[in-house]
Enzyme design. Structure first.
Site, PDB file in Angstrom:
ATOM      1  NE  ARG A  82      67.782  86.763  -8.499  1.00 29.02           N
ATOM      2  CZ  ARG A  82      67.116  86.535  -7.135  1.00 29.02           C
ATOM      3  NH1 ARG A  82      67.574  85.815  -6.095  1.00 29.02           N
ATOM      4  NH2 ARG A  82      66.176  87.192  -6.568  1.00 29.02           N
TER       5      ARG A  82
ATOM      6  CG  ASP B 165      63.029  86.601  -4.085  1.00 27.57           C
ATOM      7  OD1 ASP B 165      63.866  86.692  -5.217  1.00 27.57           O
ATOM      8  OD2 ASP B 165      63.635  86.459  -2.800  1.00 27.57           O
TER       9      ASP B 165
ATOM     10  NE  ARG C 263      67.843  76.486  -1.625  1.00 24.87           N
ATOM     11  CZ  ARG C 263      67.605  78.004  -1.487  1.00 24.87           C
ATOM     12  NH1 ARG C 263      66.526  78.134  -0.885  1.00 24.87           N
ATOM     13  NH2 ARG C 263      68.428  78.853  -2.052  1.00 24.87           N
TER      14      ARG C 263
ATOM     15  CG  ASP D 175      65.289  80.908   1.114  1.00 21.29           C
ATOM     16  OD1 ASP D 175      66.073  80.897   0.180  1.00 21.29           O
ATOM     17  OD2 ASP D 175      64.742  81.783   1.486  1.00 21.29           O
TER      18      ASP D 175
ATOM     19  CD  GLN E 187      61.279  88.324  -0.376  1.00 18.98           C
ATOM     20  OE1 GLN E 187      62.353  89.265  -0.783  1.00 18.98           O
ATOM     21  NE2 GLN E 187      61.570  86.792  -0.910  1.00 18.98           N
TER      22      GLN E 187
ATOM     23  CD  GLU F 106      70.251  80.220   0.221  1.00 22.60           C
ATOM     24  OE1 GLU F 106      70.875  81.053  -0.621  1.00 22.60           O
ATOM     25  OE2 GLU F 106      69.242  80.653   0.916  1.00 22.60           O
TER      26      GLU F 106
ATOM     27  CG  HIS G 278      62.076  86.231   3.987  1.00 19.08           C
ATOM     28  ND1 HIS G 278      63.339  86.244   4.049  1.00 19.08           N
ATOM     29  CD2 HIS G 278      61.544  85.672   2.851  1.00 19.08           C
ATOM     30  CE1 HIS G 278      63.802  85.643   2.776  1.00 19.08           C
ATOM     31  NE2 HIS G 278      62.908  85.174   2.104  1.00 19.08           N
TER      32      HIS G 278
ATOM     33  CG  HIS H 195      67.441  79.714  -7.465  1.00 22.37           C
ATOM     34  ND1 HIS H 195      68.098  78.843  -6.716  1.00 22.37           N
ATOM     35  CD2 HIS H 195      66.955  80.721  -6.749  1.00 22.37           C
ATOM     36  CE1 HIS H 195      67.975  79.347  -5.471  1.00 22.37           C
ATOM     37  NE2 HIS H 195      67.307  80.564  -5.601  1.00 22.37           N
ATOM     38  CG  ASP H 196      69.927  82.710  -5.587  1.00 23.14           C
ATOM     39  OD1 ASP H 196      68.881  83.473  -5.833  1.00 23.14           O
ATOM     40  OD2 ASP H 196      69.805  82.089  -4.442  1.00 23.14           O
TER      41      ASP H 196
HETATM   42  C1  GLC Z   1      67.533  82.771  -0.934  1.00 26.78           C
HETATM   43  C2  GLC Z   1      67.293  82.353  -2.389  1.00 26.78           C
HETATM   44  C3  GLC Z   1      67.201  83.441  -3.266  1.00 26.78           C
HETATM   45  C4  GLC Z   1      65.954  84.426  -2.761  1.00 26.78           C
HETATM   46  C5  GLC Z   1      66.617  84.779  -1.046  1.00 26.78           C
HETATM   47  C6  GLC Z   1      65.367  85.193  -0.415  1.00 26.78           C
HETATM   48  O1  GLC Z   1      68.834  83.339  -0.959  1.00 26.78           O
HETATM   49  O2  GLC Z   1      68.081  81.294  -2.872  1.00 26.78           O
HETATM   50  O3  GLC Z   1      66.676  83.420  -4.465  1.00 26.78           O
HETATM   51  O4  GLC Z   1      65.990  85.680  -3.287  1.00 26.78           O
HETATM   52  O5  GLC Z   1      66.751  83.495  -0.183  1.00 26.78           O
HETATM   53  O6  GLC Z   1      64.145  84.382  -0.003  1.00 26.78           O
END
Ligand code: GLC
Length: 658
Positions: A527, A151, A292, A294, A262, A336, A194, A405-406
């Site tokens: 993506r 991922d 960040r 996540d 994950q 995030e 995770h 990136h998403d």
């Molecule tokens: C966040 C990231 C994304 C990822 C997800 C799981 O949303 O920006 O790219 O797939 O977390 O870690």
């Protein structure tokens, strides 16, 4: 002197209990008195945040003082190990607590290998970033992930080592140092919802160790999972449906919100909090300045809910924030949380959490609205949605962005849509179709990501340039329009307040990567289409204004330069939507700042649009000029209007004196 300080400390605040101080005195005995005092003062300052957070999280199940002593001891050890250069950075940041809010901040985000092969490569391109005015560099996940699909690195197998093909932890430390010398801060992901199934905690759980089984949510049968599933959405319905995965080794259903490899960690276990506190402090001591957080929204689970944005998420952030303030106050947190507009603000701190959680959060709503306005050539919904957002606390600010990136999840609130006579679902659907190029007339060339057949939800992948029409453009006019859209949408991000972050490649107008599916593990995840490798040959054209690369790159560099010169763009002033009555093709945002007002006006249409000249005086302008147009005076026509050309972006301020 020491005595006086001690009394100041005790007089000013309740401070931490004696047991905490006794523990840190023992741990810090090798430091000199000045450093010990410094840490003790920070502990007293941040103690209430640790204690109240830990109590909210674990008060029912654990002894609070023991947990707090353990956590603060971790901070003490990290403080003692911290490099003198970083201690100095801590002092500098404490002298400039608004460092993230200053108008000179501009960010850049990229995958290390896609930008410059490896960490040493990044170091050789800092001047390139400097040309864009960048002071904040987010390197996408680079800690050792699981092998195979990870991922994009978001399945971490080891938080304490760097992906071998990118370099070593020493390279990372050196890069952070070189960035500091360039006036840049290193930003990194902290994946805390995770770990990879191959992480040592998961391996130990799989080997049957009870202690580590408790680091995860593992259920022997479907009873609990089904109870949760009743109200859980799916994040990756296409390639990872459901939120639980059967694992033979643990003989149970493991909570896996994202991919099946994950594994969600169990934050209701305080051992997990201790582990992540150590990881944060370890990264901080390598020189990472912004973490960040996540997928932070997902970290606390509660049956009967969607298991996002639970109040405990903010308690655990508060504890981690306070611990990092004690050991490494230069470090800031970025949430995030790509969540609905009304849940978002909590991540910057509301109620008792003000100033205690994240310092930054993604302004997802602004990003979504920007693309929505361009698609419909109308700003009504955007005005409504942005007006409905609550004020930001003075301690926090936004990450404003055009792409990341998403995928883009079309976070249009049903209530906002309804307020302007739209149907939220249909509008979201329209945007996904428009940007996939599935609507006649559409200039967008993105792709549908994760079509959820059950809910009808579709999301969108694509680079800024492809989404804005550069890929579809067939003639000069269309190219000019697409370039103007790219500039306009960035101007909005740079002019809102907060830190604008450029997604790598967008500064050169890079189109979707045609071979995105070719790499192993990427084929199912489009993506990757908007995560291209930086084309350094194209980058060489960045100085040539006849090329599209030059136009976009120089445009963004110009935005950064003008931004840095405008005190109005300090994030302490807020942007407000201005004018109910103005032309619907225009979005106007107003910032009231002691240095004078700033009115940004954006024309989201292909036509000339009028803005009433009589608006300027009541706002408080005496001599308005367009800061983006070389301070050209705002000229009101004989008809009483100023006319904005197609896709124009104006930042109006008063002519600077002198
Ligand atoms: C966040 C990231 C994304 C990822 C997800 C799981 O949303 O920006 O790219 O797939 O977390 O870690």
């Amino acid at each position: 002197m020491a005595k006086l300080l001690a009394s100041v400390r005790m007089g000013a605040m309740p401070g931490a209990p004696t047991a905490v101080h006794a523990a840190i005195d023992r741990l810090l005995s090798r430091l000199d008195a000045e450093h010990r005092d410094e840490f003790a003062d920070r502990v007293d300052r941040w103690w209430p945040d640790v204690e109240s957070g830990v109590t909210a999280l674990y008060g029912q199940t654990h002894d609070i003082e023991t947990l707090c002593v353990d956590l603060i001891s971790r901070a003490a050890r990290a403080f003692a190990d911290r490099d003198p250069e970083l201690h100095r950075l801590d002092r500098i940041r404490m002298l400039t607590p608004d460092w993230l809010q200053q108008p000179g901040m501009v960010g850049y985000a990229c995958y290390t290998e896609r930008f410059a092969d490896d960490l040493q490569g990044v170091a050789t391109h800092l001047d390139y970033l400097g040309e864009l005015g960048v002071s904040y560099v987010h390197l996408m996940p680079l800690l050792r992930p699981r092998e195979g699909d990870s991922d994009g690195g978001y399945a971490v197998a080891d938080y304490r080592s760097v992906r071998p093909d990118l370099g070593t932890t020493e390279d990372l430390r050196n890069l952070a140092r070189q960035m500091r010398a360039h006036g840049m801060s290193l930003v990194m992901d902290l994946v805390l919802n995770h770990v990879a199934r191959e992480h040592v905690w998961a391996e130990k759980a799989r080997a049957g160790e009870k202690e580590y089984r408790d680091y995860f949510y593992i259920y022997p049968d479907r009873t609990k999972p089904d109870e949760y599933e009743a109200t859980l959405p799916e994040v990756f319905p296409d390639f990872a449906p459901g939120n639980f995965t059967w694992d033979e080794d643990v003989e149970g259903w493991v909570w896996t919100t994202f991919n099946e490899w994950q594994w969600d960690v169990n934050w209701s276990n305080p051992a997990v909090l201790g582990e992540y506190a150590d990881i944060i402090l370890f990264l901080a001591n390598l020189g990472v300045e912004v973490m960040r957080l996540d997928a932070i929204a997902f970290t606390w689970k509660r049956v009967g809910t969607n298991c996002q944005n639970q109040p405990e998420v903010h308690d655990l952030t508060q504890v981690l924030h306070a611990l990092s303030r004690m050991a490494a106050p230069a470090v800031a947190f970025k949430a995030e949380a790509i969540v609905g507009p009304r849940d978002l603000i909590q991540y910057l701190g509301t109620g008792t959490h003000v100033g205690k959680v994240s310092d930054l959060a993604y302004h997802n709503s602004l990003m979504v609205q920007a693309w929505s306005m361009l698609a419909v050539s109308d700003t009504q919904l955007t005005r409504q949605a942005l007006r409905a957002l609550p004020s930001t606390p003075s301690t926090g600010t936004w990450i404003t962005y055009v792409r990341c990136h998403d995928d883009i999840g079309w976070a249009i609130d049903d209530r906002d849509a309804e307020a302007v006579g739209l149907n939220g679902f249909l509008h979201r659907r329209f945007l996904a179709d428009w940007y996939a190029g599935d609507v006649a007339e559409s200039w967008g060339r993105g792709m549908v990501f994760q079509f959820n057949e059950e809910t009808g939800d579709k999301r969108t992948s694509g680079t800024a340039a492809s989404l804005a029409g550069l890929e579809a453009a067939r003639n000069d006019d269309e190219i000019q329009h697409a370039l103007a859209r790219v500039f306009l949408i960035h101007a909005l991000a740079y002019g809102w307040g907060g830190i604008p972050v450029i997604w790598s490649g967008d500064e050169l107008g890079t189109l979707n990567d045609p071979i995105w599916a070719a790499e192993p593990g990427h084929a199912e995840d489009n993506r990757w289409a908007h995560r291209p490798r930086l084309d350094w040959q194209a980058a060489e054209r960045r100085g040539d204004l006849r090329t599209r690369e030059g136009k976009i790159f120089q445009g963004l560099a110009h935005l950064a330069k003008v931004r840095a010169s405008l005190p109005q763009l300090h994030a302490s002033a807020e942007s407000r939507i201005y004018g109910e009555h103005i032309d619907r093709g225009l979005l106007a945002t107003l910032r009231n700042h002691p240095s004078g007002p700033m009115l940004c006006i954006y024309n989201v249409t292909e036509d000339w649009r009028p803005f009433p000249g009589m608006e300027f005086e009541p706002i408080g302008f005496t001599n308005p000029v367009n800061a983006l147009g070389n301070n050209h005076p705002v000229a009101i026509g004989e008809d009483g209007y100023i006319w904005l050309s197609p896709f124009a972006a104006w930042w109006v301020v008063d002519q600077p004196v002198g």
